[in-house]
Design a protein around this motif. Structure first.
Motif, PDB file in Angstrom:
ATOM      1  N   UNK A   1      34.234 -39.365 -24.720  1.00 49.59           N
ATOM      2  CA  UNK A   1      35.336 -39.820 -23.879  1.00 49.59           C
ATOM      3  C   UNK A   1      36.589 -39.956 -24.742  1.00 49.59           C
ATOM      4  N   UNK A   2      37.717 -39.516 -24.183  1.00 45.70           N
ATOM      5  CA  UNK A   2      39.001 -39.602 -24.871  1.00 45.70           C
ATOM      6  C   UNK A   2      40.006 -40.255 -23.930  1.00 45.70           C
TER       7      UNK A   2
ATOM      8  N   UNK B   1      47.001 -24.889 -27.272  1.00 51.00           N
ATOM      9  CA  UNK B   1      46.473 -24.319 -28.515  1.00 51.00           C
ATOM     10  C   UNK B   1      47.177 -22.996 -28.837  1.00 51.00           C
ATOM     11  N   UNK B   2      47.374 -22.157 -27.841  1.00 55.57           N
ATOM     12  CA  UNK B   2      48.075 -20.886 -28.026  1.00 55.57           C
ATOM     13  C   UNK B   2      49.507 -21.130 -28.493  1.00 55.57           C
ATOM     14  N   UNK B   3      50.180 -22.059 -27.847  1.00 55.77           N
ATOM     15  CA  UNK B   3      51.560 -22.462 -28.192  1.00 55.77           C
ATOM     16  C   UNK B   3      51.622 -22.980 -29.620  1.00 55.77           C
ATOM     17  N   UNK B   4      50.605 -23.741 -30.014  1.00 61.19           N
ATOM     18  CA  UNK B   4      50.533 -24.384 -31.322  1.00 61.19           C
ATOM     19  C   UNK B   4      50.279 -23.359 -32.435  1.00 61.19           C
ATOM     20  N   UNK B   5      49.282 -22.489 -32.241  1.00 60.34           N
ATOM     21  CA  UNK B   5      48.913 -21.528 -33.281  1.00 60.34           C
ATOM     22  C   UNK B   5      49.999 -20.495 -33.534  1.00 60.34           C
ATOM     23  N   UNK B   6      50.614 -20.030 -32.437  1.00 59.56           N
ATOM     24  CA  UNK B   6      51.598 -18.956 -32.564  1.00 59.56           C
ATOM     25  C   UNK B   6      53.038 -19.477 -32.607  1.00 59.56           C
TER      26      UNK B   6
ATOM     27  N   UNK C   1      43.837 -35.225 -31.640  1.00 52.94           N
ATOM     28  CA  UNK C   1      45.076 -34.565 -32.046  1.00 52.94           C
ATOM     29  C   UNK C   1      45.648 -33.716 -30.913  1.00 52.94           C
ATOM     30  N   UNK C   2      44.775 -32.958 -30.255  1.00 50.66           N
ATOM     31  CA  UNK C   2      45.298 -32.050 -29.239  1.00 50.66           C
ATOM     32  C   UNK C   2      45.752 -32.763 -27.970  1.00 50.66           C
ATOM     33  N   UNK C   3      45.239 -33.949 -27.716  1.00 49.56           N
ATOM     34  CA  UNK C   3      45.811 -34.749 -26.622  1.00 49.56           C
ATOM     35  C   UNK C   3      47.256 -35.114 -26.963  1.00 49.56           C
ATOM     36  N   UNK C   4      47.493 -35.494 -28.215  1.00 58.25           N
ATOM     37  CA  UNK C   4      48.866 -35.798 -28.645  1.00 58.25           C
ATOM     38  C   UNK C   4      49.744 -34.551 -28.606  1.00 58.25           C
ATOM     39  N   UNK C   5      49.233 -33.442 -29.153  1.00 54.22           N
ATOM     40  CA  UNK C   5      50.021 -32.202 -29.188  1.00 54.22           C
ATOM     41  C   UNK C   5      50.346 -31.747 -27.769  1.00 54.22           C
TER      42      UNK C   5
ATOM     43  N   UNK D   1      49.777 -27.574 -37.999  1.00 50.68           N
ATOM     44  CA  UNK D   1      50.264 -28.912 -37.651  1.00 50.68           C
ATOM     45  C   UNK D   1      51.448 -29.292 -38.526  1.00 50.68           C
ATOM     46  N   UNK D   2      51.402 -28.926 -39.797  1.00 50.60           N
ATOM     47  CA  UNK D   2      52.544 -29.176 -40.685  1.00 50.60           C
ATOM     48  C   UNK D   2      53.792 -28.487 -40.160  1.00 50.60           C
TER      49      UNK D   2
END
Length: 411
Positions: free
Chosen positions: A58-59, A134-139, A215-219, A257-258
């Motif tokens: 649970x998150x 995730x796609x937005x983040x990686x690329x 982390x990805x909930x925050x992102x 993330x950096x």
């Protein structure tokens, strides 16, 4: 045995230059706190040999307005109506096969784990899915828009160094291995497939997966705010339970993330912190709490960490946690004498060997607002973290016994 043990209080000498006296910021931009926490419980569904287990996660994410917090502070007691002002943004659930179990259409535990994580990230939250994030983040679609990303290896044929090109990813965020043509998920970049074993199980990924999803909930929340009203970013303090870093198999996420944090610091003045409730750094903080004055922080240098907290060479040129953290650590003693271990991003999102106050972004503003969040639910706990911890605690919602009964009945 010839062993090196952590030092006790009377053996610890702190360099005076490592102390920092926190001051109230002239202008405090923060109006809202968003806090994230998660937890999991592994339960058996078949106790006979070979035993089978699944894990329930649970998150939760909570929002608290600083104005409401200040009103609570002057109130003689905290009413249910006041606590109700803590807004529940998200409460996500994940059920993961962990040992000697497979989804009907997956044939193996490995593929069951891969598909379950992929399916979880496809879940729609706030109008969009986390796999879009995730796609937005990686690329790096928030800025430079990089054309490709490197996958360490194929989960099926183990072909290494696969270049994932944006143009090869379909609308379901699936692409093909160039060697074996197997269907791969974008979530395979987390590398969990490397430590899932059909015999031993997937227990080794549970802690890493918890930290990753937090982390990805925050992102995801940051992405939605950037899309709807980017000027609000600087008015929010984002708090994650635990340190700001990616560990184990997911450590490769610390580089993108950096880049994201550098972009957010430069363009949106972001405020973000990680709060640790347990571990070696928390135990060390408790050991040295009498060496700090109220309102004072210790900025933890590489030398201090490797001399007094973690095994290692104090004179090394390799910063502690350089391949995992996008932040540096400090210990803060609030004016009401509570002790906190906090990680805060540096201005270039790197771990700093010998941090100075000017290396941190919005240091005084972040620490001053953390000080407002004190809570007596746990030792040195913060109100939103304590409440969100209750929100997601699987010992409370529901009990492990009920989870086991539910799992047995469902399977």
């Amino acid at each position: 045995l010839n062993c090196k043990l952590p030092k006790s209080e009377d053996q610890i000498l702190i360099d005076p230059k490592d102390f920092y006296n926190v001051t109230e910021p002239e202008k405090d931009e923060i109006k809202v706190i968003i806090a994230v926490d998660g937890g999991y419980s592994e339960v058996p569904v078949n106790r006979s040999f070979p035993s089978s287990t699944i894990s329930f996660f649970q998150f939760g994410a909570l929002l608290l307005r600083i104005k409401d917090l200040e009103e609570m502070a002057v109130s003689p007691f905290i009413s249910p109506e006041a606590i109700a002002k803590l807004k529940e943004l998200q409460r996500l659930k994940l059920i993961l096969p962990t040992k000697h179990i497979a989804l009907n259409n997956s044939l193996s535990l490995l593929n069951s784990v891969r598909f379950t994580i992929y399916d979880f990230f496809k879940h729609i939250e706030q109008g969009e899915s986390m796999i879009e994030t995730l796609h937005w983040f990686l690329f790096q679609k928030y800025g430079t828009n990089r054309p490709d990303y490197n996958l360490s290896n194929c989960p099926i044929c183990e072909n290494s160094n696969i270049k994932i090109k944006q143009v090869d990813i379909n609308s379901e965020f699936i692409f093909r291995c160039p060697k074996c043509q197997s269907k791969l998920y974008l979530t395979d970049v987390f590398r969990f497939h490397e430590i899932v074993d059909e015999e031993i199980g997937a227990g080794g990924i549970l802690g890493y997966l918890t930290n990753l999803v937090e982390h990805f909930i925050l992102i995801h929340t940051i992405r939605i705010i950037l899309k709807l009203k980017p000027e609000l970013i600087k008015k929010v303090l984002f708090i994650k339970d635990g340190p700001l870093g990616f560990f184990g198999q997911t450590a490769n996420m610390h580089d993108p993330m950096r880049e994201l944090i550098k972009y957010l610091i430069s363009n949106h003045d972001i405020n973000i912190a990680g709060l640790e409730k347990s571990g070696a750094f928390v135990e060390h903080a408790d050991e040295i709490k009498n060496k700090l004055d109220p309102g004072q922080a210790i900025l933890l240098s590489n030398k201090h960490i490797y001399t007094y907290i973690m095994p290692g060479e104090p004179t090394t040129n390799d910063p502690y946690g350089r391949s995992a953290y996008y932040s540096s650590k400090l210990i803060y003693k609030s004016r009401d004498e509570r002790i906190y271990v906090i990680t805060i991003p540096t201005k270039d999102s790197r771990v700093v060997m010998d941090p100075k106050p000017e290396d941190f972004h919005n240091l005084d503003q972040i620490l001053s607002n953390i000080e407002k969040l004190h809570c007596d639910m746990y030792d040195n706990s913060l109100l939103p973290i304590a409440v969100v911890n209750k929100l997601v605690s699987l010992s409370n919602h529901p009990s492990a016994v009920l989870l086991e009964k539910f799992a047995r009945a469902s399977l």
